[in-house]
Design an enzyme around this catalytic site. Structure first.
Site: not given
Ligand code: ASP
Length: 314
Positions: A16, A95
């Site tokens: 993200t 994340t």
């Molecule tokens: N779906 C995303 C990922 O893990 C969520 C994020 O980065 O916050 O790449």
């Protein structure tokens, strides 16, 4: 003392933090992994303490993280750690699986320089974009003389790889370190440190099978009301090598699931126990019939068991 010619390396993998939406108010319908490492670095204000090199290792939503990408990331991190002029590394990551990647890097490389994973809970296009500040904080940590180990930096806190867990699906401060607490806080680019840097013995890159498709197959099963052993029997029949059981409470497991796990263990499948509780360890006792990974979360325990099964039998 830092060498004047020293530098930081940023390895980008997507997430993200590199995400974009058409609308600055849209924090859900965005696409992860759209911006490259140069885009991420470009928006940083001046004041980064050392020269920064960027490298794009992958470009994915970390929900789709895979063993081949992990293998590539391990190799690139090991390569840069071995360069004397590199003071520290930052890895931008999604994340969702960040705590698994962090634990893999810590167990395999146990770096004596800082390797700092950072991420964002909002895409780069958001009114609330948290990526640039998290990246700036991560660079400040990576530039800190004496820092070491694999660290996670989000929302102004520095967490150790073993302790970091994503505990919230939405808030900007989505991660914490449970009972262990944060290693440090970062305020205006300055660290306030409360605990030792993560340390440990490195398994070493040679421990990890070079062909990621040869990594042992390990799955997570969860105990719950109404649990049955059917899924475990199916996994056994399909050739699973290891099972991490996320037990209830202090590692308790539904009797029907426990019977199937014993069947699997008797057939050579390695079974390891953790708790499905969001915080707290499994305090091991005689009632635990399989070895316990006391403080690892289920997803980190899966990494640990894969690494254990890669070791030649003694
Ligand atoms: N779906 C995303 C990922 O893990 C969520 C994020 O980065 O916050 O790449």
């Amino acid at each position: 003392m830092q060498n004047l010619s020293s530098c930081l390396v940023v390895l980008a993998t997507g997430g993200t933090i590199a995400g974009r939406a058409a609308d600055a108010l849209d924090n859900v319908g965005y696409r992860s992994a759209q911006l490259g490492v140069d885009d991420l670095l470009r928006v940083l204000p001046g004041g980064v303490p050392l020269a920064v090199e960027g490298e794009q290792v992958a470009q994915l939503d970390s929900k789709d993280m895979d063993h081949a990408t992990w293998q590539q990331l391990l190799r690139r991190v090991a390569h840069h750690l071995a360069r004397p002029q590199v003071q520290g590394l930052v890895i931008t990551h999604g994340t969702d699986t960040l705590e698994e990647t962090a634990w893999l890097l810590q167990r395999v490389l146990a770096p004596l320089k800082p390797v700092v994973l950072t991420a964002a809970m909002r895409p780069a296009t958001s009114l609330q974009a948290d990526g640039p500040q998290n990246l700036a904080d991560a660079l400040a940590v990576a530039a800190t003389a004496g820092a070491a180990g694999v660290l996670v930096v989000l929302a102004g806190r520095v967490l150790g790889a073993a302790d970091a867990r994503k505990r919230h699906s939405w808030r900007l401060d989505a991660f914490d370190a449970g009972d262990a607490g944060a290693v440090a806080g970062i305020e205006q680019g300055r660290l306030r440190r409360w605990r030792e840097w993560p340390a440990g013995d490195a398994l070493g890159l040679a421990h990890v099978a070079a062909d990621a498709s040869a990594w042992p197959w390990v799955e997570i099963v969860t105990s719950h009301a109404g649990a049955a052993g059917t899924a475990v029997d199916a996994l056994l029949a399909a050739g699973v090598r290891g099972l991490v059981v996320a037990g209830t409470g202090n590692g308790t497991v539904h009797h029907a699931l426990a019977t199937a796990l014993d069947r699997a263990q008797a057939r050579g499948v390695a079974v390891r126990l953790v708790t499905r509780c969001a915080a707290g360890p499994v305090v091991a006792g005689p009632e635990h019939r399989w070895p316990v990974y006391a403080t690892l979360g289920p997803a980190q325990a899966r990494v640990e068991l894969m690494l254990e099964l890669m070791a030649p039998p003694t």
